[in-house]
Design a protein around this motif. Structure first.
Motif, mmCIF file in Angstrom:
data_model
loop_
_atom_site.group_PDB
_atom_site.id
_atom_site.type_symbol
_atom_site.label_atom_id
_atom_site.label_comp_id
_atom_site.label_asym_id
_atom_site.label_seq_id
_atom_site.Cartn_x
_atom_site.Cartn_y
_atom_site.Cartn_z
ATOM 1 N N ARG A 215 0.852 -1.185 0.000
ATOM 2 C CA ARG A 215 0.000 0.000 0.000
ATOM 3 C C ARG A 215 0.887 1.234 0.000
ATOM 4 O O ARG A 215 1.867 1.309 0.730
ATOM 5 C CB ARG A 215 -0.930 0.008 1.213
ATOM 6 N N THR A 216 0.535 2.222 -0.812
ATOM 7 C CA THR A 216 1.315 3.449 -0.867
ATOM 8 C C THR A 216 0.390 4.618 -1.146
ATOM 9 O O THR A 216 -0.645 4.470 -1.798
ATOM 10 C CB THR A 216 2.416 3.384 -1.938
ATOM 11 N N ASP A 217 0.768 5.773 -0.651
ATOM 12 C CA ASP A 217 -0.042 6.972 -0.812
ATOM 13 C C ASP A 217 0.769 7.994 -1.592
ATOM 14 O O ASP A 217 1.254 8.979 -1.047
ATOM 15 C CB ASP A 217 -0.430 7.525 0.563
ATOM 16 N N ALA A 218 0.953 7.740 -2.870
ATOM 17 C CA ALA A 218 1.787 8.602 -3.705
ATOM 18 C C ALA A 218 0.939 9.642 -4.430
ATOM 19 O O ALA A 218 -0.095 9.321 -5.017
ATOM 20 C CB ALA A 218 2.560 7.772 -4.711
ATOM 21 N N GLU A 219 1.411 10.899 -4.409
ATOM 22 C CA GLU A 219 0.751 11.974 -5.137
ATOM 23 C C GLU A 219 1.395 12.210 -6.497
ATOM 24 O O GLU A 219 0.854 12.944 -7.312
ATOM 25 C CB GLU A 219 0.824 13.270 -4.331
ATOM 26 N N SER A 220 2.572 11.597 -6.716
ATOM 27 C CA SER A 220 3.295 11.815 -7.965
ATOM 28 C C SER A 220 3.963 10.520 -8.394
ATOM 29 O O SER A 220 4.357 9.699 -7.561
ATOM 30 C CB SER A 220 4.352 12.920 -7.768
#
Length: 252
Positions: A215-220
């Motif tokens: 799981r990751t919360d990447a904006e870019s």
């Protein structure tokens, strides 16, 4: 509609040595990490890259690095935090001037190579990056890996932090990048890369090298410009994201 930024490392030519096709990459990305002369780039390359990014409507960011031209910024530099902060401030000032000459400004900071990886855990160098950004007199966001020391230090200093994922890099089950010294560090299959990034943008997950779902919360998302087939890879990722209903827009 999901929204995500696509960024790429650009402006990495030096003198007669050419690296990447920045103009073609600008057709796919929304943010440009412009080399600032310490791992790659020179004044004319920086200026031209800033002009090209401005013309393409791409947001300009500073790709700062250890002072390591010979190693392309991929070697750790055992400098003091003060030396590192001064080096980074120098790079920011140089690119700020080039961006201003193109009618733009820098909107964020993304460390490069060894510096990027070092400040995931190295507290003094992480603080040096934050100190340099603050010394510039603004509140530029810092782009980096989720959970990194530099993001913790930046948040404590009141700076915005932006998390990113790498489209063409394999991840360990722990969520860190597989070392470039390993044979499978880079993914070369555009279909596999695109599928992974669509899952990231729509589900918040990435598949690690061993098949583990992270799981990751990447904006870019970073699409490198210096790997073989980079232009086609960037175009494939953008096309796949847009077909999945994801809006491509700079976080800055």
């Amino acid at each position: 509609m999901p929204v995500i930024d696509l960024n790429s490392d650009v402006g990495e030519s030096f003198g007669n040595w050419s690296m990447g096709d920045d103009a073609a990459i600008f057709e796919s990305v929304s943010s440009a990490n412009v080399a600032c002369g310490f791992h790659a780039g020179d004044p004319s390359t920086m200026a031209q890259t800033a002009r090209s990014a401005a013309a393409a409507g791409v947001t300009i960011g500073a790709h700062v690095a250890y002072r390591d031209l010979a190693g392309f910024g991929r070697r750790f530099l055992d400098c003091t935090p003060t030396e590192l902060a001064d080096d980074i401030l120098y790079q920011l000032g140089a690119l700020q001037a080039m961006a201003a000459a193109a009618g733009k400004r820098i909107h964020y900071v993304k460390p490069h190579g060894a510096l990027y990886n070092t400040i995931v855990t190295h507290e003094p160098h992480a603080q040096a990056v934050v100190d340099a950004v603050r010394a510039l007199g603004g509140d530029l966001p810092i782009l980096g890996l989720p959970g990194s020391a530099v993001h913790a230090r930046a948040a404590a200093a009141g700076l915005r932090t932006v998390t990113e994922a790498f489209a063409d890099r394999n991840y360990t089950p722990e969520g860190t990048l597989v070392s470039r010294r390993e044979p499978e560090a880079v993914i070369h299959d555009p279909e596999a890369v695109t599928a992974n990034m669509v899952r990231l943008a729509t589900e918040g997950t990435i598949t690690a090298i061993d098949g583990t779902v992270i799981r990751t919360d990447a904006e870019s998302i970073c699409v490198h410009s210096d790997t073989p087939g980079a232009v086609a890879m960037a175009a494939a990722v953008r096309r796949g994201l847009e077909e999945a209903g994801v809006n491509i827009r700079s976080f800055a």
